[in-house]
Motif scaffolding. Sequence first.
Motif, PDB file in Angstrom:
ATOM      1  N   GLY A  56      78.786 -11.247  24.107  1.00 47.93           N
ATOM      2  CA  GLY A  56      78.354 -10.302  25.134  1.00 47.93           C
ATOM      3  C   GLY A  56      79.157  -9.028  25.184  1.00 47.93           C
ATOM      4  O   GLY A  56      78.732  -8.047  25.811  1.00 47.93           O
ATOM      5  N   ASP A  57      80.320  -9.004  24.527  1.00 45.97           N
ATOM      6  CA  ASP A  57      81.131  -7.781  24.489  1.00 45.97           C
ATOM      7  C   ASP A  57      80.407  -6.701  23.683  1.00 45.97           C
ATOM      8  O   ASP A  57      79.758  -6.991  22.671  1.00 45.97           O
ATOM      9  N   ASN A  58      80.544  -5.468  24.131  1.00 39.65           N
ATOM     10  CA  ASN A  58      80.002  -4.332  23.396  1.00 39.65           C
ATOM     11  C   ASN A  58      81.128  -3.682  22.599  1.00 39.65           C
ATOM     12  O   ASN A  58      82.150  -3.306  23.170  1.00 39.65           O
ATOM     13  N   LEU A  59      80.927  -3.554  21.298  1.00 38.21           N
ATOM     14  CA  LEU A  59      81.963  -3.045  20.407  1.00 38.21           C
ATOM     15  C   LEU A  59      81.520  -1.754  19.734  1.00 38.21           C
ATOM     16  O   LEU A  59      80.360  -1.619  19.338  1.00 38.21           O
ATOM     17  N   ASN A  60      82.449  -0.827  19.625  1.00 35.86           N
ATOM     18  CA  ASN A  60      82.236   0.356  18.806  1.00 35.86           C
ATOM     19  C   ASN A  60      83.072   0.196  17.537  1.00 35.86           C
ATOM     20  O   ASN A  60      84.298   0.099  17.613  1.00 35.86           O
ATOM     21  N   VAL A  61      82.390   0.128  16.405  1.00 39.95           N
ATOM     22  CA  VAL A  61      83.066  -0.001  15.114  1.00 39.95           C
ATOM     23  C   VAL A  61      83.034   1.373  14.448  1.00 39.95           C
ATOM     24  O   VAL A  61      81.958   1.873  14.078  1.00 39.95           O
ATOM     25  N   PHE A  62      84.207   1.976  14.310  1.00 43.17           N
ATOM     26  CA  PHE A  62      84.306   3.324  13.729  1.00 43.17           C
ATOM     27  C   PHE A  62      84.986   3.232  12.372  1.00 43.17           C
ATOM     28  O   PHE A  62      86.108   2.737  12.254  1.00 43.17           O
ATOM     29  N   VAL A  63      84.269   3.709  11.342  1.00 46.00           N
ATOM     30  CA  VAL A  63      84.819   3.738   9.979  1.00 46.00           C
ATOM     31  C   VAL A  63      85.123   5.197   9.655  1.00 46.00           C
ATOM     32  O   VAL A  63      84.212   6.020   9.531  1.00 46.00           O
ATOM     33  N   TRP A  64      86.419   5.494   9.543  1.00 47.35           N
ATOM     34  CA  TRP A  64      86.851   6.882   9.363  1.00 47.35           C
ATOM     35  C   TRP A  64      86.226   7.496   8.107  1.00 47.35           C
ATOM     36  O   TRP A  64      86.281   6.922   7.019  1.00 47.35           O
ATOM     37  N   GLY A  65      85.598   8.668   8.308  1.00 42.05           N
ATOM     38  CA  GLY A  65      84.998   9.380   7.191  1.00 42.05           C
ATOM     39  C   GLY A  65      83.657   8.831   6.736  1.00 42.05           C
ATOM     40  O   GLY A  65      83.075   9.335   5.779  1.00 42.05           O
ATOM     41  N   ASN A  66      83.159   7.801   7.419  1.00 36.31           N
ATOM     42  CA  ASN A  66      81.885   7.187   7.033  1.00 36.31           C
ATOM     43  C   ASN A  66      81.030   6.912   8.278  1.00 36.31           C
ATOM     44  O   ASN A  66      80.837   5.757   8.679  1.00 36.31           O
ATOM     45  N   PRO A  67      80.533   7.957   8.918  1.00 33.51           N
ATOM     46  CA  PRO A  67      79.749   7.767  10.147  1.00 33.51           C
ATOM     47  C   PRO A  67      78.477   6.958   9.926  1.00 33.51           C
ATOM     48  O   PRO A  67      77.972   6.331  10.861  1.00 33.51           O
ATOM     49  N   GLU A  68      77.967   6.948   8.694  1.00 33.21           N
ATOM     50  CA  GLU A  68      76.720   6.223   8.427  1.00 33.21           C
ATOM     51  C   GLU A  68      76.893   4.713   8.530  1.00 33.21           C
ATOM     52  O   GLU A  68      75.905   3.973   8.692  1.00 33.21           O
ATOM     53  N   VAL A  69      78.120   4.215   8.429  1.00 31.93           N
ATOM     54  CA  VAL A  69      78.352   2.770   8.569  1.00 31.93           C
ATOM     55  C   VAL A  69      79.109   2.456   9.854  1.00 31.93           C
ATOM     56  O   VAL A  69      79.568   1.324  10.046  1.00 31.93           O
ATOM     57  N   SER A  70      79.258   3.438  10.733  1.00 31.91           N
ATOM     58  CA  SER A  70      79.855   3.228  12.048  1.00 31.91           C
ATOM     59  C   SER A  70      78.732   2.940  13.054  1.00 31.91           C
ATOM     60  O   SER A  70      77.559   3.201  12.779  1.00 31.91           O
ATOM     61  N   GLY A  71      79.074   2.417  14.222  1.00 28.26           N
ATOM     62  CA  GLY A  71      78.041   2.177  15.226  1.00 28.26           C
ATOM     63  C   GLY A  71      78.508   1.276  16.351  1.00 28.26           C
ATOM     64  O   GLY A  71      79.650   0.797  16.357  1.00 28.26           O
TER      65      GLY A  71
END
Length: 215
Positions: A56-71
Motif C-alpha cells: 500500500g505504500d506509494n514509492l517514487n523510484v528515481f533513476v538519475w539521468g534516466n527519466p524514462e525508467v523512473s516513476g
Amino acid sequence: MKGLGRLLFFVSRCIVLCCSLFIIACSSSLPELPSATVHASLTKNIDDYSYLIGPGDNLNVFVWGNPEVSGDYTVRPDGMITTSLVEDIKASGKTPTELAREIESRLSQYIREPIVSVIVKGFTGPFSEQVRVIGEASEPKAISYIENMSLLDVMIQVGGLTEYADGNNASLIRVVNGKQRQFGLKIDDLLTDGDIKANVDILPGDIIIIPEAWF
C-alpha cells in the motif's frame, strides 16, 4: 377457533425452538479455527530504527539521468512492485535504501552504473510494524509506527478514550522472543490524572486493547 389458534401458536413455537436447538447443536460441532500466526516485528534494533516499506505504500523510484525508467509505484498486497525494466521485485520489509540498491543491481543489466533513489510518498508499512488500537478508543485504528512513539502519542492519534472506556484495565499485547505477552496499561491515570509514569514506550507491532467499563 380459539382452541385451534392456540394449538397452532404452540406448534409454531415448538418448531422455532427445535430449529434453534438444531442450529446451536450444529454450530457447536463445527471445528475451531487455529489462532492467528504470531508475526514478530521486523525491526531488530529499536534504537537504530529505520522505516520499512509495506503493501500500500506509494514509492517514487528515481533513476538519475534516466527519466524514462523512473516513476511512481504502489506496493502490491503481495509486497512486490513492477517498475520499468524490472519485474516483480520484493519491496515490503525493506528500507528505501535497501530497495534502491537492489533496483540498481537489476538495472545494471540494461544501464551502465545506474544511480537509484527510492522515496516513500505514502506511509503504511508492513502489518508487523503497525500499532493497532481496538476497543473503547474514540477512533480505533492501525497506526504506522513512528520513531520514539509513546502511549501518549498513540492516544492522541486515536482521539483518546470513549466515555465508556476502562482505561486503567487496558492491556498491551507484544511479541517477545516469538511469544505473545500481555502487559497492563494505566491510560486513565495518564490522560485524566497526568501521571507521566503511565506513559510507556510503544514498539512496532504492539496491540492495545481498551475494554468497556462495568458500571
